[in-house]
Motif scaffolding. Sequence first.
Motif, PDB file in Angstrom:
ATOM      1  N   GLU A   1      24.065  15.314  73.132  1.00  0.00           N
ATOM      2  CA  GLU A   1      25.055  14.466  72.468  1.00  0.00           C
ATOM      3  C   GLU A   1      25.847  15.292  71.460  1.00  0.00           C
ATOM      4  OE1 GLU A   1      23.176  10.181  71.794  1.00  0.00           O
ATOM      5  OE2 GLU A   1      21.784  11.800  71.278  1.00  0.00           O
TER       6      GLU A   1
ATOM      7  N   LYS B   1      27.688  10.898  70.927  1.00  0.00           N
ATOM      8  CA  LYS B   1      27.912  10.384  72.281  1.00  0.00           C
ATOM      9  C   LYS B   1      27.533  11.460  73.296  1.00  0.00           C
ATOM     10  CE  LYS B   1      32.828  11.588  72.780  1.00  0.00           C
ATOM     11  NZ  LYS B   1      34.179  11.041  73.058  1.00  0.00           N
TER      12      LYS B   1
ATOM     13  N   ASP C   1      33.587  17.219  73.089  1.00  0.00           N
ATOM     14  CA  ASP C   1      33.938  15.804  73.182  1.00  0.00           C
ATOM     15  C   ASP C   1      35.447  15.575  73.061  1.00  0.00           C
ATOM     16  OD1 ASP C   1      34.208  16.418  70.547  1.00  0.00           O
ATOM     17  OD2 ASP C   1      32.826  14.894  69.782  1.00  0.00           O
TER      18      ASP C   1
END
Length: 592
Positions: free
Chosen positions: A451, A438, A210
């Motif tokens: 995620e 996320k 991420d």
Amino acid sequence: MSNCWRLVSKLLALSLLTCQPHPIPFINFPARQPSFSLYLFPKKFPCMRKKLIALLCGLLPLLAAEAQNDYSNYQQQTNRIQALSKQYPQLASVKSIARTAGNKDAWMITIGAGNTTSKPAIAIVGGVEGNHLLGTELAIGFAEDLLKGSNTDSIKALLSKTTFYVFPNMSPDATEQYFAKLKYERQGNATSTDDDRDGKNDEDGYDDLDGNGKITWIRVESPLGDYKLHPDDPRVLIKTDASKGEKGKYLLLAEGIDNDKDNQFNEDGEGGVWFNKNFTYKHPSFTQGAGEFAVSEKETRALADQLFDLFNVYALISFSSNNNLSTPIAYSAPAASQRIVAGYQEADAKANTLVSDLYNKITGMKEAPKTTAAGGDFLSWGYYHYARYSYSTPGWFVPKVKPDTAKKEKALSVEDPTANYLRWAAQQGITNTFTEWKPVQHPDFAGRTVEAGGLDPFVLINPPFKLVPDIVKKHTDFVLKLAAYQPELDILNVKTEKVGNGLTRITLDVANKGILASHTKLGERSYWIKRIQVKVNTGGNQSVISGRKNQLLNSLEGLSSQQLTWLVKGTGKITIEAGSPTTGIVKTDINL
């Protein structure tokens, strides 16, 4: 702006108002503080100029202390350590005992007055686990606080009879990962290893999916998953219990991808051998982080060699997840009586309980989680193979949180450390320690919901830095109180009796005034530990007729004594001396 910085600003303003300023580079101020050119009085005011320089130099230690608002990196640790020997040259000396594979020094600080090797000593070790930054702060902070108080009568008296050896950080390669561009909890040093034994080194490490600069977790939706959402906090995943018929919804993995395509994730990345798995007692061979063999690493071997050379060390205090201070190790007769001893001897277990009570009274750590050493650890080595009193503590734990009734919270229906931490953090106003989940694209789970997120690294075992000064103070207080328990010899009840023909009978008690025994029960069995030696030093016309002129006492229990007697021929004065490295030496003169 802090009070110190306000004072500096006022001084600079005064210089600007008083005379023509001359900007010159003078001090490299800490990066976290405001930066500016320092204006000093011009040369035509040399007296005022010198006074201002002296005042500002005196403020530097205060400025540096106030500048610290996070854990110290390797260079900051080194600066703090070196500053001690410069500021207290009569009491502190610093040396490097090893250079790690990552080219970092493992420092040793010796603190004491006079001949430090002639006094009983406590060794304090931080950085036992690379992800435990608090341990290093506790070790350095102890040294700083001890020396800061060295002008007081109590500390002067302590340092006159006790030596402290402080090893602040034995995992400098690993702890530096906290400050790296990619932050993750690392235990191993910079030795390259093949943890999955596929013939390749460090080929499957973490990947920042991420892009937030820290390694957290990935959760993958799967009917075969063994994790489910916590019923009270959907941010948290907990393990399912198949015996209760529970079904999971997610796979939970450390953030990364399967770089070497062996169906394992992040199993062979940077961070080779763990200091706390590389020692000799029950070495967990062929497991990740253990090393190719026990004591394979420079820093591990250097510490062991250094401690074996320090015969005066009677106790070790280390900071790690291993914890026999909050909850002492219980005596087990079957384990203690095995041929290869696997349990604390009864007297040593009682000593552990005594010290644990002292620790909990001072620090309030009684409710800290219980732990069991896994083998290869420093705590166990300290007792079973070094044969000294060995104590370890994490120094802090996340307290069990009570529900906030004002917010109509209920108690957690499922106990979980992450869920408990998140509640505690919210109550304390702590933010930015959880990464919200996320979606991310994952090459190993194409077309599936993946995620990234979860609890940030380090936060479960290292408190917010604002809590560290108080934790350091409590643990410094504990070490100082423990030092008051140390074995200490005295010669008591000396009696002389003339028995004729130039003979004198001498009787006395060699006593241990300390609460702790002169040696552990395992220490009594060790050929490497020096015993209590009692010597009768005679002159030319004197001789010992009865009783041993030189004899060894195996040990003395705390608050106990042993009576000795001799028959000595001659006149004049003789000296009787008793002592060992772990008790100190005492002497008494006797007139025949």
